[in-house]
Design a protein around this motif. Structure first.
Motif, short mmCIF file in Angstrom:
data_model
loop_
_atom_site.label_atom_id
_atom_site.label_comp_id
_atom_site.label_asym_id
_atom_site.label_seq_id
_atom_site.Cartn_x
_atom_site.Cartn_y
_atom_site.Cartn_z
N LEU A 239 0.81 -1.22 0.00
CA LEU A 239 0.00 0.00 0.00
C LEU A 239 0.84 1.26 0.00
N VAL A 240 2.01 1.19 0.61
CA VAL A 240 2.90 2.36 0.70
C VAL A 240 4.35 1.90 0.60
N SER B 201 7.95 3.19 2.52
CA SER B 201 8.48 4.07 3.56
C SER B 201 10.00 3.96 3.64
N ASP C 21 4.38 11.67 0.40
CA ASP C 21 3.03 12.15 0.72
C ASP C 21 2.92 12.67 2.14
N LYS D 34 2.64 7.07 -0.86
CA LYS D 34 1.45 6.23 -1.05
C LYS D 34 1.46 5.62 -2.45
N ARG D 35 1.06 4.38 -2.54
CA ARG D 35 0.94 3.74 -3.85
C ARG D 35 -0.21 4.40 -4.60
N VAL E 101 -4.32 4.14 -3.84
CA VAL E 101 -4.58 3.43 -2.59
C VAL E 101 -5.88 3.88 -1.93
N THR E 102 -6.21 5.16 -2.00
CA THR E 102 -7.44 5.65 -1.36
C THR E 102 -8.67 5.04 -2.02
N VAL F 135 0.84 5.41 9.98
CA VAL F 135 0.66 5.38 8.54
C VAL F 135 -0.79 5.04 8.19
N ILE G 143 -3.67 7.03 5.78
CA ILE G 143 -4.19 6.56 4.49
C ILE G 143 -5.63 6.07 4.58
#
Length: 221
Positions: free
Chosen positions: A60-61, A63, A73, A91-92, A95-96, A122, A126
């Motif tokens: 999903l992310v 880091s 982000d 953030k990928r 993702v939202t 995190v 998100i």
């Protein structure tokens, strides 16, 4: 368009016709590479939400403790022993929307090998709409040969046919490999579309009697 993608789109249309109280049945036979909903006979099984378990890092992310090569982000501060360190998070893409679309049909769980101090911050960032219903961190993992492995029975008990896990690291779900949906690791490709490709498949998984059959179909295409 592949036949599997056609089935995905067709089943997405069918799924919109069902509400949370719709009574459905699942046939025991397989047709055209997936188990389809039938109008009759009816059973007592209702389309209770199934569970999608998601990895966090590189799924999903991404880091890093160093300033990334692309625009990050947000940043979180994590204590490591006596030092507080900044963690930069990218953030990928998508993702939202990915989380929100999954939340319409599934219970969404995040199971990460990350420590809670980091991962919880995190996830707060998100998941602004609270789609994720459960969070499991490193202390919930099982250590196998020095690796952190995620035992899905901690989420769904013995009902493993009701859940899938999406993870960029197959060793993470080595206890239940038949439940695993692999995804390409994300680092800094801001044109990445893996989540949007995957969500169309995941959105129709609940119509399988056993979601592990959905994994077999996905990996076969």
């Amino acid at each position: 368009m592949s036949i599997f993608k056609f089935h995905c789109r067709l089943l997405r249309c069918v799924s919109r016709c069902f509400t949370a109280t719709t009574i459905i049945s699942y046939p025991s036979t397989r047709h055209d590479d997936y188990t389809k909903l039938e109008d009759e006979p009816q059973t007592e099984y209702t389309n209770t939400k199934r569970t999608i378990i998601l990895d966090l890092d590189e799924t999903l992310v991404h880091s890093t403790t160093q300033m990334p090569g692309v625009r990050y982000d947000f940043m979180v501060m994590v204590r490591v022993e006596t030092e507080v360190m900044p963690i930069f998070v990218v953030k990928r893409p998508g993702v939202t929307e990915f989380l929100e679309r999954l939340g319409e049909s599934f219970e969404v769980v995040v199971f990460t090998a990350g420590v809670e101090d980091y991962a919880s911050q995190v996830l707060d960032k998100i998941d602004r709409k609270g789609v994720i219903s459960q969070r499991l961190y490193r202390d919930s993992c099982t250590e196998v040969n020095g690796r952190y492995v995620k035992d899905l029975s901690m989420v769904v008990g013995k009902d493993l046919g009701s859940a899938l896990i999406v993870d960029d690291n197959p060793s993470s779900y080595s206890l239940q490999p038949e439940n695993g949906v692999p995804i390409k690791a994300f680092v800094d490709d801001l044109k990445d579309q893996e989540l949007m490709k995957l969500v169309e498949f995941l959105e129709i998984c609940y119509v399988y009697e056993d979601m592990r059959d959905a994994v077999q179909d996905f990996l076969a295409n």
